[in-house]
Write a protein that holds these residues in place. Structure first.
Motif, PDB file in Angstrom:
ATOM      1  N   ILE A   3       0.872  -1.169   0.000  1.00 59.93           N
ATOM      2  CA  ILE A   3       0.000   0.000   0.000  1.00 59.93           C
ATOM      3  C   ILE A   3       0.917   1.228   0.000  1.00 59.93           C
ATOM      4  O   ILE A   3       1.910   1.264   0.721  1.00 59.93           O
ATOM      5  N   GLN A   6       0.967   7.330   0.981  1.00 61.49           N
ATOM      6  CA  GLN A   6      -0.135   8.290   1.078  1.00 61.49           C
ATOM      7  C   GLN A   6      -1.423   7.583   1.519  1.00 61.49           C
ATOM      8  O   GLN A   6      -2.134   8.051   2.406  1.00 61.49           O
ATOM      9  N   GLN A   7      -1.706   6.442   0.902  1.00 56.44           N
ATOM     10  CA  GLN A   7      -2.891   5.657   1.260  1.00 56.44           C
ATOM     11  C   GLN A   7      -2.784   5.162   2.703  1.00 56.44           C
ATOM     12  O   GLN A   7      -3.769   5.151   3.430  1.00 56.44           O
ATOM     13  N   GLN A   8      -1.580   4.780   3.093  1.00 60.01           N
ATOM     14  CA  GLN A   8      -1.342   4.326   4.460  1.00 60.01           C
ATOM     15  C   GLN A   8      -1.637   5.451   5.452  1.00 60.01           C
ATOM     16  O   GLN A   8      -2.261   5.237   6.493  1.00 60.01           O
ATOM     17  N   MET A  11      -5.375   6.020   5.622  1.00 59.01           N
ATOM     18  CA  MET A  11      -5.970   4.919   6.378  1.00 59.01           C
ATOM     19  C   MET A  11      -5.708   5.112   7.875  1.00 59.01           C
ATOM     20  O   MET A  11      -6.598   4.879   8.702  1.00 59.01           O
ATOM     21  N   LEU A  59     -12.708   4.912   1.549  1.00 59.33           N
ATOM     22  CA  LEU A  59     -11.553   4.024   1.476  1.00 59.33           C
ATOM     23  C   LEU A  59     -11.890   2.655   0.884  1.00 59.33           C
ATOM     24  O   LEU A  59     -11.013   1.810   0.744  1.00 59.33           O
TER      25      LEU A  59
END
Length: 154
Positions: A3, A6-8, A11, A59
């Motif tokens: 992942i 940025q997505q981490q 999240m 998400l």
């Protein structure tokens, strides 16, 4: 599956916010008689579930979104029936439905995803719980309606 950072980060923000909303919901459910007597308190539960639903939808965490959606819907129904006489069974069913969310959030925190197997199992089990909750809620509404009818004919 990796992942991206940025997505981490996104999240992580969702998980942190969702934890706070879950605390709000749990506190409200553990003090449900007091909560439903206060329109602002029940609205707070509604908003907490709504926020979890929205973040999960953004998400793509469908199991969390769906369970939060159903909780939000029942909190809305409670808001619309301020004179509803709750009982322990209703509280227990709300708590049972709520319990899926911390489990899913924990897996999300550990893996930045919810496994398909866990997601499907949570959706299936929570659907049964929400069906029971709906049936019991309707039964309580009928009792309230019958009580109101009998007192208005006296």
């Amino acid at each position: 599956m990796a992942i991206d950072p940025q997505q981490q980060r996104i999240m992580g923000y969702f998980i942190e916010e969702a934890r706070e909303h879950l605390e709000t919901i749990l506190h409200g459910l553990n003090n449900f008689a007091v909560t439903i007597a206060d329109p602002e308190a029940i609205h707070e539960l509604y908003r907490a579930a709504h926020s979890i639903k929205g973040g999960a939808a953004m998400l793509g965490v469908e199991s969390v979104r769906l369970i939060a959606y159903y909780l939000e819907d029942y909190f809305k129904k409670i808001k619309e029936c301020p004179d509803l006489k709750i009982d322990q069974k209703l509280v227990d069913l709300f708590l049972e439905a709520y319990a899926y969310l911390p489990q899913l959030l924990k897996q999300l925190e550990q893996n930045f995803a919810v496994s398909q197997a866990m997601s499907e199992a949570a959706i299936e089990a929570s659907t049964i719980t929400f069906e029971k909750l709906g049936a019991h809620f309707e039964a309580l509404l009928k009792v309230e309606s019958a009580t109101a009818e009998s007192t208005s004919t006296i």
